[in-house]
Design a protein around this motif. Structure first.
Motif, PDB file in Angstrom:
ATOM      1  N   HIS A  64      13.444  78.104  17.235  1.00  0.00           N
ATOM      2  CA  HIS A  64      12.787  77.503  18.405  1.00  0.00           C
ATOM      3  C   HIS A  64      12.434  76.053  18.088  1.00  0.00           C
ATOM      4  N   ARG A  65      13.411  75.195  18.111  1.00  0.00           N
ATOM      5  CA  ARG A  65      13.204  73.804  17.750  1.00  0.00           C
ATOM      6  C   ARG A  65      12.762  72.983  18.953  1.00  0.00           C
ATOM      7  N   LEU A  66      11.776  72.132  18.727  1.00  0.00           N
ATOM      8  CA  LEU A  66      11.225  71.249  19.763  1.00  0.00           C
ATOM      9  C   LEU A  66      10.824  72.028  21.012  1.00  0.00           C
ATOM     10  N   GLN A  67      10.227  73.192  20.805  1.00  0.00           N
ATOM     11  CA  GLN A  67       9.724  73.971  21.936  1.00  0.00           C
ATOM     12  C   GLN A  67       8.418  73.359  22.433  1.00  0.00           C
ATOM     13  N   PRO A  68       8.296  73.118  23.735  1.00  0.00           N
ATOM     14  CA  PRO A  68       7.083  72.471  24.264  1.00  0.00           C
ATOM     15  C   PRO A  68       5.858  73.376  24.107  1.00  0.00           C
ATOM     16  N   PRO A  69       4.664  72.815  24.281  1.00  0.00           N
ATOM     17  CA  PRO A  69       3.436  73.634  24.231  1.00  0.00           C
ATOM     18  C   PRO A  69       3.424  74.705  25.316  1.00  0.00           C
ATOM     19  N   SER A  70       2.503  75.638  25.200  1.00  0.00           N
ATOM     20  CA  SER A  70       2.504  76.818  26.062  1.00  0.00           C
ATOM     21  C   SER A  70       2.263  76.489  27.523  1.00  0.00           C
ATOM     22  N   TRP A  71       1.565  75.395  27.826  1.00  0.00           N
ATOM     23  CA  TRP A  71       1.300  75.071  29.234  1.00  0.00           C
ATOM     24  C   TRP A  71       2.518  74.442  29.921  1.00  0.00           C
ATOM     25  N   HIS A  72       3.535  74.117  29.161  1.00  0.00           N
ATOM     26  CA  HIS A  72       4.777  73.605  29.739  1.00  0.00           C
ATOM     27  C   HIS A  72       5.594  74.779  30.281  1.00  0.00           C
ATOM     28  N   PRO A  73       6.338  74.587  31.375  1.00  0.00           N
ATOM     29  CA  PRO A  73       7.144  75.704  31.918  1.00  0.00           C
ATOM     30  C   PRO A  73       8.095  76.315  30.906  1.00  0.00           C
ATOM     31  N   GLU A  74       8.578  75.536  29.952  1.00  0.00           N
ATOM     32  CA  GLU A  74       9.503  76.056  28.947  1.00  0.00           C
ATOM     33  C   GLU A  74       8.783  76.486  27.665  1.00  0.00           C
ATOM     34  N   GLY A  75       7.455  76.435  27.663  1.00  0.00           N
ATOM     35  CA  GLY A  75       6.703  76.796  26.482  1.00  0.00           C
ATOM     36  C   GLY A  75       6.500  78.285  26.335  1.00  0.00           C
ATOM     37  N   SER A  76       5.894  78.671  25.199  1.00  0.00           N
ATOM     38  CA  SER A  76       5.640  80.077  24.895  1.00  0.00           C
ATOM     39  C   SER A  76       4.280  80.196  24.226  1.00  0.00           C
ATOM     40  N   VAL A  77       3.571  81.298  24.538  1.00  0.00           N
ATOM     41  CA  VAL A  77       2.258  81.515  23.947  1.00  0.00           C
ATOM     42  C   VAL A  77       2.373  81.757  22.443  1.00  0.00           C
ATOM     43  N   GLU A  78       3.521  82.276  21.997  1.00  0.00           N
ATOM     44  CA  GLU A  78       3.708  82.527  20.566  1.00  0.00           C
ATOM     45  C   GLU A  78       3.577  81.236  19.765  1.00  0.00           C
TER      46      GLU A  78
END
Length: 295
Positions: free
Chosen positions: A60-74
């Motif tokens: 999961h490289r350069l995954q946005p923060p969780s509040w971003h639509p493409e983010g994840s709580v993990e």
């Protein structure tokens, strides 16, 4: 509740109680104290609070923060360019930046205040030489002194902490030296000396209590400077080396990604700024409470 005591005498609060009342009345300082306690708790328990291994890489490289639509709580604060969890790295980084800064400040305070007190209570050629030498050293910024020491000692976490500590000690010596000299010239200390008081009695009963505001102000400045210097040396690749999760090193490693993944740069910078602001709020509240009623 009614009392049968006809002598309604008011209890005189102690020194610490007066200090705490004054500090508690300052809402901004209390906010800083609570935030400082949280930062200290995170520093002491970082190994258990980090949700992931700060050095573990993932797909999961350069995954946005969780509040971003493409983010994840993990990965609550996202990941960096090689898939490492930023939240875990920031939490572990509190030990390397915030905790190390406080440790350096405490060591510099102990050594600098000890030398400054004994230098301020002596007179003659040695005291005059130390005064002019400290004037010269104080004209050099602490970060430049730290870089000079690192050039001689070499890079590495221990070497930069030693370098920053050596760069901060002259500030304490100079400030305490001036404060002790000024206290020794006060009328009540001169009168006490004429009455037969020795240097140890003057130091314990008169000089040290009046140095508290000076020491509190210098400790606040030294802690802020230590955190900024550790981060700056890490950013310049003179301090903690990658992949160490130190805030300044994280900032330097991700500066090229500021347009592609801005959270990898802004989050370490915000943590550095937040910790410095909190330390200054606490230090200013302590200084104001110690000097309450004397200004």
């Amino acid at each position: 509740m009614l009392s049968n005591n006809i002598y309604q005498e008011d209890r005189i609060p102690g020194q610490f109680e007066r200090f705490w009342r004054s500090y508690r009345a300052n809402s901004l300082a209390m906010f800083g104290l609570w935030c400082f306690a949280i930062l200290l708790l995170v520093t002491l328990s970082a190994q258990w609070l980090a949700p992931h291994d700060p050095l573990m890489q993932s797909v999961h490289r350069l995954q946005p923060p969780s509040w971003h639509p493409e983010g994840s709580v993990e990965y609550f604060l996202g990941t960096d360019d090689i898939g490492r969890d930023i939240l875990s790295r920031l939490i572990i980084g509190t030990q390397l930046t915030f905790g190390s800064g406080l440790l350096v400040m405490l060591i510099a305070t102990l050594i600098g205040c000890t030398i400054g007190i004994f230098a301020g209570m002596t007179k003659g050629l040695l005291s005059s030489t130390l005064n002019h030498l400290l004037d010269t050293v104080m004209s050099i910024p602490s970060i430049l002194l730290a870089i000079i020491f690192v050039a001689f000692l070499g890079t590495g976490e221990f070497n930069i902490l030693l370098a920053i500590c050596l760069a901060l000690i002259p500030r304490f010596i100079r400030s305490v030296y001036i404060a002790v000299n000024a206290e020794m010239e006060k009328d009540y200390n001169i009168a006490a000396r004429l009455d037969g008081a020795n240097n140890f009695h003057l130091l314990w009963s008169s000089i040290l209590p009046n140095l508290s505001t000076v020491i509190a102000a210098e400790m606040t400045l030294a802690a802020s400077m230590a955190i900024l210097d550790i981060s700056a040396l890490g950013f310049l690749e003179l301090g903690a080396q990658a992949p160490t999760p130190e805030w300044g090193t994280m900032l330097g490693d991700s500066v090229d990604l500021i347009y592609l993944a801005p959270w990898t740069v802004t989050l370490p910078g915000l943590f550095i700024m937040f910790s410095v602001i909190i330390i200054n709020l606490v230090g200013e509240g302590v200084r104001h409470s110690l000097s309450a009623g004397t200004e």
